[in-house]
Design a protein around this motif. Structure first.
Motif, PDB file in Angstrom:
ATOM      1  N   ALA A   1       1.065  -1.186  -0.011  1.00  0.00           N
ATOM      2  CA  ALA A   1      -0.043  -0.063   0.030  1.00  0.00           C
ATOM      3  C   ALA A   1       0.953   1.226  -0.004  1.00  0.00           C
ATOM      4  CB  ALA A   1      -1.007  -0.031   1.158  1.00  0.00           C
TER       5      ALA A   1
ATOM      6  N   ASP B   1      -5.146   4.809  -3.580  1.00  0.00           N
ATOM      7  CA  ASP B   1      -6.054   3.983  -3.197  1.00  0.00           C
ATOM      8  C   ASP B   1      -5.779   2.371  -3.712  1.00  0.00           C
ATOM      9  OD1 ASP B   1      -7.275   4.003  -5.505  1.00  0.00           O
ATOM     10  OD2 ASP B   1      -9.159   4.656  -4.617  1.00  0.00           O
ATOM     11  N   ARG B   2      -4.982   2.302  -4.797  1.00  0.00           N
ATOM     12  CA  ARG B   2      -4.642   1.268  -5.023  1.00  0.00           C
ATOM     13  C   ARG B   2      -3.030   0.693  -4.673  1.00  0.00           C
ATOM     14  NH1 ARG B   2      -4.454   0.968 -11.010  1.00  0.00           N
ATOM     15  NH2 ARG B   2      -3.580   3.128 -10.980  1.00  0.00           N
ATOM     16  N   PRO B   3      -2.982  -0.889  -4.224  1.00  0.00           N
ATOM     17  CA  PRO B   3      -1.803  -1.045  -4.013  1.00  0.00           C
ATOM     18  C   PRO B   3      -0.563  -1.214  -5.273  1.00  0.00           C
ATOM     19  CG  PRO B   3      -3.012  -2.981  -4.073  1.00  0.00           C
ATOM     20  CD  PRO B   3      -3.957  -1.814  -4.267  1.00  0.00           C
TER      21      PRO B   3
END
Length: 209
Positions: A157, A162-164
């Motif tokens: 993360a 908000d995306r890994p």
């Protein structure tokens, strides 16, 4: 994970899995510049084992200089993604491949730097590489088995998204997306026969430019 034999059996298996895989190809690039990369399956330095080619971009390049990459580049007008992948493979590494050497394609992957990358999987028996000094500082044969290392892939993360992000630990370096995303999908679909999507994975912030 044991190694993968570089033989007709593996070639047929990869081609079969890719032909059954319903890859996602965007009809509309949505303002992104179309590009293609070649995932090149070759014989490893250990005879009989299958590997893939990974390059280090020369630091002199204005875009993504010094980063780890697959051979590839922007799609020229009136050029297919397959033609681009083969052209770039020849220009960067001196590998002369033909349409008959193409085993299939993977999903389009959109990048933060403004490209829509189409991965093309190519089989090559050419032993010698001739690197373009303007584009490539080094090229490596990485055993396909290395894509199955324990703890791979690394999913991390980051505060900026908000995306890994996804990254792959390989013998020469830890490689980040987009290259890591493409290689992970190659691992899952072409080598393991598992339909897997990767366009939800993020790239590290340094690759956004």
């Amino acid at each position: 994970m044991t190694g993968f034999s570089f033989d007709d059996g593996l070639r047929s298996a990869i081609a079969g899995r890719l032909s059954r895989f319903e890859h996602r190809r965007r009809a509309d690039a949505g303002g992104l510049k179309r590009a293609a990369v070649a995932v090149v399956v070759v014989e490893d330095e250990a005879p009989g084992e299958a590997a893939f080619l990974l390059t280090r971009r020369t630091p002199r390049l204005r875009s993504h200089g010094g980063q780890w990459a697959l051979p590839g580049g922007r799609v020229d007008p009136d050029e297919t993604i397959e033609q681009t992948a083969l052209r770039e493979l020849h220009e960067e590494l001196g590998v002369q491949a033909t349409p008959d050497d193409i085993l299939g394609t993977l999903d389009d992957y959109p990048t933060r730097s403004g490209y829509l990358i189409a991965p093309v999987v190519v089989w090559s028996t050419q032993a010698t590489l001739v690197l373009s000094p303007e584009e490539v500082s080094a090229a490596y044969r990485i055993g396909c088995r290395e894509l199955f290392r324990d703890g791979s892939p690394e999913i991390v993360a980051i505060a900026e998204s908000d995306r890994p992000i996804i990254r792959l630990p390989l013998p020469v370096a830890t490689v980040n997306a987009p290259t890591a995303a493409v290689l992970y999908q190659f691992r899952e679909v072409a080598l393991a026969g598992r339909d897997t999507r990767v366009d939800h994975f993020e790239q590290p912030v340094f690759a956004w430019r």
